[in-house]
Design an enzyme around this catalytic site. Structure first.
Site, PDB file in Angstrom:
ATOM      1  N   TYR A 155     -31.172 -16.385 -64.686  1.00 15.48           N
ATOM      2  CA  TYR A 155     -30.277 -15.773 -64.155  1.00 15.48           C
ATOM      3  C   TYR A 155     -29.418 -17.106 -63.270  1.00 15.48           C
ATOM      4  CZ  TYR A 155     -31.912 -11.150 -64.473  1.00 15.48           C
ATOM      5  OH  TYR A 155     -32.357  -9.930 -64.733  1.00 15.48           O
TER       6      TYR A 155
ATOM      7  N   GLY B 123     -24.763   1.251 -66.806  1.00 10.86           N
ATOM      8  CA  GLY B 123     -24.637   2.054 -67.859  1.00 10.86           C
ATOM      9  C   GLY B 123     -24.301   1.251 -69.303  1.00 10.86           C
TER      10      GLY B 123
ATOM     11  N   THR C 176     -21.849  -0.293 -69.627  1.00 10.86           N
ATOM     12  CA  THR C 176     -21.120  -1.715 -69.576  1.00 10.86           C
ATOM     13  C   THR C 176     -22.046  -2.940 -69.353  1.00 10.86           C
ATOM     14  OG1 THR C 176     -21.219  -1.371 -67.116  1.00 10.86           O
ATOM     15  CG2 THR C 176     -19.591  -0.607 -68.259  1.00 10.86           C
TER      16      THR C 176
END
Length: 302
Positions: free
Chosen positions: A70, A222, A224
């Site tokens: 990340y 969701g 996206t």
């Protein structure tokens, strides 16, 4: 409720990751690094990211999900966590994941080999300033079998580098495979109110049977996904949100938590206001009729 920072994470209840109790609303660290953490988009404001982490802990969040991969061009989620929160609170559980990896230019490599996983665990340890990791997930990267990779992590658990193990991106058969090797305390799969998947429903059910945490990712995003929180909320989500005077994202988090006492939420954000809303969603109780309406909409989405 949307801006009530008096609601803390303990309103969501508690579950144990192995022997480590955590509030059911935690925090996902991916979005701390910028607008497109996996694609080196606009870097986040460092001061704001540090403030979000400190505010999360102030609001009772004691479960943070992160990974060494990340990072964006100027930000590393692990470094931000270390800077903001070290020395760490005694009750803070930090979960990392390995399997995927990126080089220093941010380019994705193929899935890590089993013999590379120790180095990836040690990189998380170095970045976080820890001598062991509370929790490590093996993120499956299209392997048919996870036995060799999970076995390598089980060896690191025996060596004391890892306290508890989890798996991510798995099918029911992979959970059975992992349980035959070492204890699994958590499964992290993609799961959202607008993304029906019978296989993930089965994984969620099996986790409940075994007393294993189920931790959805992209529950707010969701469809996206990594691009951010969805703006395409269906009519059912919007109507429930209006009825409670809350945001659609809060309804999505609350629906997630209503899927079982073993289900945890790890919504991520770099926005202090959204953080407060996400934590407050742990206090949102949906009615049976509202849950049925959302479940019906979910079934229709399939």
């Amino acid at each position: 409720m949307t801006a009530d920072d008096t609601i803390t994470a303990d309103a969501s209840g508690t579950w144990k990751l192995g022997d480590l109790p955590v509030h059911r609303v935690g925090f996902g660290a991916m979005r701390l690094t910028g607008s497109a953490a996996f694609h080196l988009g606009t870097p986040s404001d460092r001061g704001r990211s540090l403030a979000v982490l400190r505010k999360a802990v102030e609001l009772g969040v004691n479960h943070i999900d992160t990974a060494a991969f990340y990072f964006s061009s100027l930000r590393s989620a692990n470094e931000l966590i270390n800077t903001a929160l070290s020395p760490y609170p005694d009750d803070l559980v930090i979960a990392a994941k390995v399997g995927p990896y990126r080089d220093h230019q941010g380019e994705w490599g193929t899935s890590a080999r089993p013999d590379q996983l120790r180095g990836h665990v040690e990189e998380n340890l170095r970045q976080l300033g820890r001598d062991h990791l509370d929790m490590v997930y093996l993120r499956r990267m299209h392997q048919d079998s996870i036995a060799e990779h999970f076995g390598a992590l089980a060896e690191l658990r025996e060596a004391g580098l890892i306290r508890h193990l989890g798996i991510s991106g798995v099918e029911p058969r992979h959970l059975a495979e992992a349980l035959g090797i070492a204890p699994v305390v958590s499964v992290q799969n993609r799961y959202a109110v607008d993304r029906p998947d019978p296989e993930d429903d089965e994984v969620l059910r099996l986790c409940g049977e075994h007393g294993i945490a189920f931790v959805p990712f992209y529950a707010v995003a969701g469809q996206t996904g990594e691009r951010g929180a969805t703006t395409a909320h269906d009519d059912a989500v919007l109507s429930v949100a209006r009825a409670h005077g809350v945001s659609p994202a809060q309804v999505r988090i609350a629906w997630t938590l209503h899927q079982g006492p073993h289900v945890l939420a790890i919504p991520g954000t770099g926005n202090p206001g959204h953080l407060v809303e996400n934590v407050a969603a742990g206090a949102l109780r949906l009615t049976g009729e509202e849950l049925a309406r959302l479940d019906e909409a979910r079934a229709q989405a399939g």
